[in-house]
Design an enzyme around this catalytic site. Structure first.
Site, PDB file in Angstrom:
ATOM      1  N   LYS A 120      10.513 -30.738 -28.236  1.00 17.59           N
ATOM      2  CA  LYS A 120      11.143 -32.204 -28.736  1.00 17.59           C
ATOM      3  C   LYS A 120      10.511 -32.687 -29.864  1.00 17.59           C
ATOM      4  O   LYS A 120      11.476 -33.203 -30.747  1.00 17.59           O
ATOM      5  CB  LYS A 120      10.689 -33.104 -27.399  1.00 17.59           C
ATOM      6  CG  LYS A 120      11.452 -34.478 -27.234  1.00 17.59           C
ATOM      7  CD  LYS A 120      11.108 -35.232 -26.501  1.00 17.59           C
ATOM      8  CE  LYS A 120       9.563 -35.824 -26.352  1.00 17.59           C
ATOM      9  NZ  LYS A 120       9.578 -36.831 -25.464  1.00 17.59           N
ATOM     10  N   ASP A 138      14.863 -36.751 -24.377  1.00 15.18           N
ATOM     11  CA  ASP A 138      13.488 -37.165 -23.936  1.00 15.18           C
ATOM     12  C   ASP A 138      14.128 -37.906 -22.654  1.00 15.18           C
ATOM     13  O   ASP A 138      15.303 -37.555 -22.009  1.00 15.18           O
ATOM     14  CB  ASP A 138      13.145 -38.758 -24.884  1.00 15.18           C
ATOM     15  CG  ASP A 138      14.108 -39.693 -24.977  1.00 15.18           C
ATOM     16  OD1 ASP A 138      15.317 -39.435 -24.637  1.00 15.18           O
ATOM     17  OD2 ASP A 138      13.696 -40.536 -25.561  1.00 15.18           O
TER      18      ASP A 138
END
Length: 211
Positions: A120, A138
């Site tokens: 991420k 997220d």
């Protein structure tokens, strides 16, 4: 969700915010990397308060190494998990100096090799610092994608892969920011503000609110 509805959702989000970016404060790829590394399980507002004091003093890998571990902690102690994050930041800075000439590599494998940097974080840096069409999923993006049925998946990896597949090229660079901001301010976790949502009529979420 059909292709036409998906395209209309993305078009409305783009028209509402043509030039989106992260809410983290940064002025270089390195500052962004450190800000994102510090932002895990913390708010952007909280990270900005810390980095607004840190970066004027130390905004290169060597400058942070020169602060020392305790020196770095003194700047980021208001951020959750700051002890672990400080250690990872120091290790990351050392690797950047030793392996990359003090520069942030524009390479996924090299980024993910840095301590505290997962997929991420690498996606955020590649997208926001270097303009890659990556999508960092997220909790906000995961929630919005599943609620709207824009791109459904049981985990963040599945949602990322689905978004990469269904989002047209013209939207890929910015869709990450649109969905995060939409999840942060409109499609919030407990009581989504459906009544003031610009894509409410296109969203396939069944439990809509009047807010």
């Amino acid at each position: 969700m059909n292709k036409e509805k998906r395209l209309e959702i993305l078009t409305r989000l783009r028209d509402d915010n043509p030039h989106p970016t992260t809410e983290l404060n940064f002025s270089s790829p390195f500052e962004l990397l450190i800000a994102v590394l510090l932002s895990a399980q913390a708010t952007d507002v909280g990270v900005n308060k810390a980095t607004d004091k840190l970066f004027p003093v130390a905004n290169t890998p060597q400058a942070i190494l020169d602060l020392g571990l305790e020196g770095l902690k003194s700047y980021i102690k208001t951020i959750g998990l700051f002890n672990t994050k400080a250690v990872n930041t120091m290790k990351t800075c050392q690797m950047l100096v030793d392996l990359h000439g003090g520069e942030v590599p524009e390479n996924r494998e090299a980024l993910e090799a840095l301590p505290g940097v997962g997929r991420k974080t690498a996606n955020v840096v590649l997208n926001t610092a270097f303009g890659w069409p990556t999508i960092a999923v997220d909790t906000h993006i995961f929630r919005v994608s599943n609620r709207t049925k824009l791109a459904m998946g049981k985990n963040v990896d599945q949602v990322e892969q689905k978004l990469l597949k269904v989002v047209p090229k013209a939207f890929k660079v910015d869709v990450h920011h649109w969905l995060i901001l939409h999840g942060r301010y409109t499609c919030v976790a407990r009581k989504p503000k459906c009544g003031s949502c610009i894509i409410e009529d296109l969203c396939e979420f069944k439990e809509k609110t009047e807010l």
